[in-house]
Scaffold this motif. Structure first.
Motif, PDB file in Angstrom:
ATOM      1  N   LEU A  88       2.738   8.273 -13.392  1.00  0.00           N
ATOM      2  CA  LEU A  88       2.690   8.376 -11.939  1.00  0.00           C
ATOM      3  C   LEU A  88       3.748   9.349 -11.436  1.00  0.00           C
ATOM      4  CD1 LEU A  88       2.579   4.550 -11.194  1.00  0.00           C
ATOM      5  CD2 LEU A  88       0.664   6.137 -10.978  1.00  0.00           C
ATOM      6  N   ASP A  89       3.488   9.931 -10.289  1.00  0.00           N
ATOM      7  CA  ASP A  89       4.467  10.754  -9.612  1.00  0.00           C
ATOM      8  C   ASP A  89       4.910   9.972  -8.375  1.00  0.00           C
ATOM      9  OD1 ASP A  89       5.764  12.641  -7.886  1.00  0.00           O
ATOM     10  OD2 ASP A  89       4.852  14.243  -9.063  1.00  0.00           O
ATOM     11  N   ALA A  90       6.183   9.583  -8.344  1.00  0.00           N
ATOM     12  CA  ALA A  90       6.691   8.728  -7.272  1.00  0.00           C
ATOM     13  C   ALA A  90       6.569   9.367  -5.892  1.00  0.00           C
ATOM     14  CB  ALA A  90       8.147   8.366  -7.545  1.00  0.00           C
ATOM     15  N   ARG A  91       6.503  10.696  -5.818  1.00  0.00           N
ATOM     16  CA  ARG A  91       6.387  11.356  -4.518  1.00  0.00           C
ATOM     17  C   ARG A  91       5.078  11.009  -3.819  1.00  0.00           C
ATOM     18  NH1 ARG A  91       7.342  17.323  -6.620  1.00  0.00           N
ATOM     19  NH2 ARG A  91       5.753  16.498  -8.012  1.00  0.00           N
ATOM     20  N   PHE A  92       4.065  10.594  -4.592  1.00  0.00           N
ATOM     21  CA  PHE A  92       2.735  10.351  -4.031  1.00  0.00           C
ATOM     22  C   PHE A  92       2.241   8.926  -4.264  1.00  0.00           C
ATOM     23  CE2 PHE A  92       3.110  14.798  -5.298  1.00  0.00           C
ATOM     24  CZ  PHE A  92       2.852  15.437  -4.094  1.00  0.00           C
ATOM     25  N   PHE A  93       3.038   8.106  -4.934  1.00  0.00           N
ATOM     26  CA  PHE A  93       2.618   6.751  -5.309  1.00  0.00           C
ATOM     27  C   PHE A  93       3.104   5.733  -4.287  1.00  0.00           C
ATOM     28  CE2 PHE A  93       3.708   2.792  -7.716  1.00  0.00           C
ATOM     29  CZ  PHE A  93       2.414   2.376  -7.969  1.00  0.00           C
ATOM     30  N   GLU A  94       2.206   4.862  -3.880  1.00  0.00           N
ATOM     31  CA  GLU A  94       2.563   3.730  -3.035  1.00  0.00           C
ATOM     32  C   GLU A  94       2.241   2.475  -3.815  1.00  0.00           C
ATOM     33  OE1 GLU A  94       1.035   3.763   0.953  1.00  0.00           O
ATOM     34  OE2 GLU A  94       1.255   5.937   1.093  1.00  0.00           O
ATOM     35  N   GLU A  95       3.222   1.573  -3.887  1.00  0.00           N
ATOM     36  CA  GLU A  95       3.010   0.338  -4.638  1.00  0.00           C
ATOM     37  C   GLU A  95       1.789  -0.395  -4.099  1.00  0.00           C
ATOM     38  OE1 GLU A  95       6.254  -2.422  -6.045  1.00  0.00           O
ATOM     39  OE2 GLU A  95       7.349  -1.120  -4.656  1.00  0.00           O
ATOM     40  N   PRO A  96       0.898  -0.799  -5.008  1.00  0.00           N
ATOM     41  CA  PRO A  96      -0.298  -1.519  -4.546  1.00  0.00           C
ATOM     42  C   PRO A  96       0.041  -2.950  -4.126  1.00  0.00           C
ATOM     43  CG  PRO A  96      -0.294  -1.290  -6.935  1.00  0.00           C
ATOM     44  CD  PRO A  96       0.883  -0.537  -6.433  1.00  0.00           C
ATOM     45  N   ASP A  97      -0.757  -3.468  -3.227  1.00  0.00           N
ATOM     46  CA  ASP A  97      -0.617  -4.859  -2.779  1.00  0.00           C
ATOM     47  C   ASP A  97      -1.088  -5.756  -3.924  1.00  0.00           C
ATOM     48  OD1 ASP A  97      -0.930  -7.390  -1.664  1.00  0.00           O
ATOM     49  OD2 ASP A  97      -1.680  -6.615   0.236  1.00  0.00           O
ATOM     50  N   ALA A  98      -0.203  -6.623  -4.412  1.00  0.00           N
ATOM     51  CA  ALA A  98      -0.514  -7.481  -5.558  1.00  0.00           C
ATOM     52  C   ALA A  98      -1.646  -8.459  -5.262  1.00  0.00           C
ATOM     53  CB  ALA A  98       0.735  -8.243  -5.991  1.00  0.00           C
ATOM     54  N   SER A  99      -1.913  -8.745  -3.990  1.00  0.00           N
ATOM     55  CA  SER A  99      -2.966  -9.701  -3.647  1.00  0.00           C
ATOM     56  C   SER A  99      -4.345  -9.054  -3.561  1.00  0.00           C
ATOM     57  CB  SER A  99      -2.632 -10.389  -2.320  1.00  0.00           C
ATOM     58  OG  SER A  99      -2.670  -9.448  -1.266  1.00  0.00           O
ATOM     59  N   LYS A 100      -4.404  -7.741  -3.717  1.00  0.00           N
ATOM     60  CA  LYS A 100      -5.679  -7.024  -3.611  1.00  0.00           C
ATOM     61  C   LYS A 100      -5.996  -6.306  -4.921  1.00  0.00           C
ATOM     62  CE  LYS A 100      -5.117  -6.147   1.316  1.00  0.00           C
ATOM     63  NZ  LYS A 100      -4.944  -5.117   2.320  1.00  0.00           N
ATOM     64  N   ALA A 101      -7.255  -5.978  -5.088  1.00  0.00           N
ATOM     65  CA  ALA A 101      -7.663  -5.193  -6.263  1.00  0.00           C
ATOM     66  C   ALA A 101      -7.048  -3.800  -6.165  1.00  0.00           C
ATOM     67  CB  ALA A 101      -9.184  -5.087  -6.324  1.00  0.00           C
ATOM     68  N   LEU A 152      16.078   2.268  -6.199  1.00  0.00           N
ATOM     69  CA  LEU A 152      15.457   3.512  -6.647  1.00  0.00           C
ATOM     70  C   LEU A 152      15.401   4.515  -5.495  1.00  0.00           C
ATOM     71  CD1 LEU A 152      12.432   1.922  -8.531  1.00  0.00           C
ATOM     72  CD2 LEU A 152      14.552   2.772  -9.543  1.00  0.00           C
ATOM     73  N   ARG A 153      15.320   5.791  -5.857  1.00  0.00           N
ATOM     74  CA  ARG A 153      15.144   6.833  -4.840  1.00  0.00           C
ATOM     75  C   ARG A 153      14.180   7.889  -5.357  1.00  0.00           C
ATOM     76  NH1 ARG A 153      20.060  10.332  -2.823  1.00  0.00           N
ATOM     77  NH2 ARG A 153      20.375  10.032  -5.014  1.00  0.00           N
ATOM     78  N   VAL A 154      13.229   8.252  -4.524  1.00  0.00           N
ATOM     79  CA  VAL A 154      12.292   9.326  -4.847  1.00  0.00           C
ATOM     80  C   VAL A 154      13.025  10.647  -4.669  1.00  0.00           C
ATOM     81  CG1 VAL A 154      10.112  10.425  -4.215  1.00  0.00           C
ATOM     82  CG2 VAL A 154      10.318   7.923  -4.161  1.00  0.00           C
TER      83      VAL A 154
END
Length: 176
Positions: A88-101, A152-154
């Motif tokens: 993954l590239d952290a500049r473009f990644f958003e942590e997914p919601d664990a309660s959703k697919a 952490l820091r992007v």
């Protein structure tokens, strides 16, 4: 659209040879779901074709990564003529919601712990960071210990991500 990529100074027969090749990061995050294919010396990302050099045995080979939707990184391996998921590239990644697919772009990584580029641990900037999809969290890759996102820091954001060229606010001074 057709684009030609090369680092002429990395070729063995260059008049002035560089001591290194280039690393190309191709931002395809805004293209949506696209096919990424490598055929001979042609890299296709959706409807765009990149012509790559035909390397000889003594040439320095460029590194190419395609950053797709969700920050998923595809490495283009020019030695073995293949493209593979590589983190993954952290500049473009958003942590997914664990309660959703997981979104489709991340579904192939659902059970994986993957390396993450362009992120640092504030306590140890040499530590390599990963994301564990099964555990829904950030980890230090060396010892698999969890780390909070606040630690952490992007880094290495592109100009279009930093808004440094955005409008300048004008200071309003009340009349005297």
């Amino acid at each position: 659209m057709t684009i030609r990529l090369s680092t002429p100074g990395a070729l063995a027969n260059a008049k002035e040879q560089l001591p290194y090749s280039s690393t190309w990061e191709l931002d395809a995050t805004q293209l949506g779901e696209v096919d990424i294919k490598l055929e001979e010396n042609r890299l296709s990302i959706g409807t765009t074709t990149f012509y790559l050099p035909v390397y000889e045995s003594e040439d320095l080979i460029d590194q190419i990564r395609v950053i797709a939707t969700g920050g998923v990184v595809h490495t283009v391996d020019l030695v073995f003529d293949r493209v593979y998921l590589d983190g993954l590239d952290a500049r473009f990644f958003e942590e997914p919601d664990a309660s959703k697919a997981l979104p489709q772009a991340l579904a192939a990584l659902a059970n994986d712990e993957v390396k993450v580029w362009n992120i640092i641990c504030l306590n140890d900037q040499t530590a390599r960071v990963g994301y564990n999809f099964a555990a829904h969290g950030w980890v230090l890759r060396a010892d698999k210990s969890r780390i909070e996102k606040s630690a952490l820091r992007v880094v290495n954001r592109c100009n279009h991500q930093t808004n440094i060229f955005g409008p300048v606010s004008v200071m309003k001074v009340p009349p005297a």
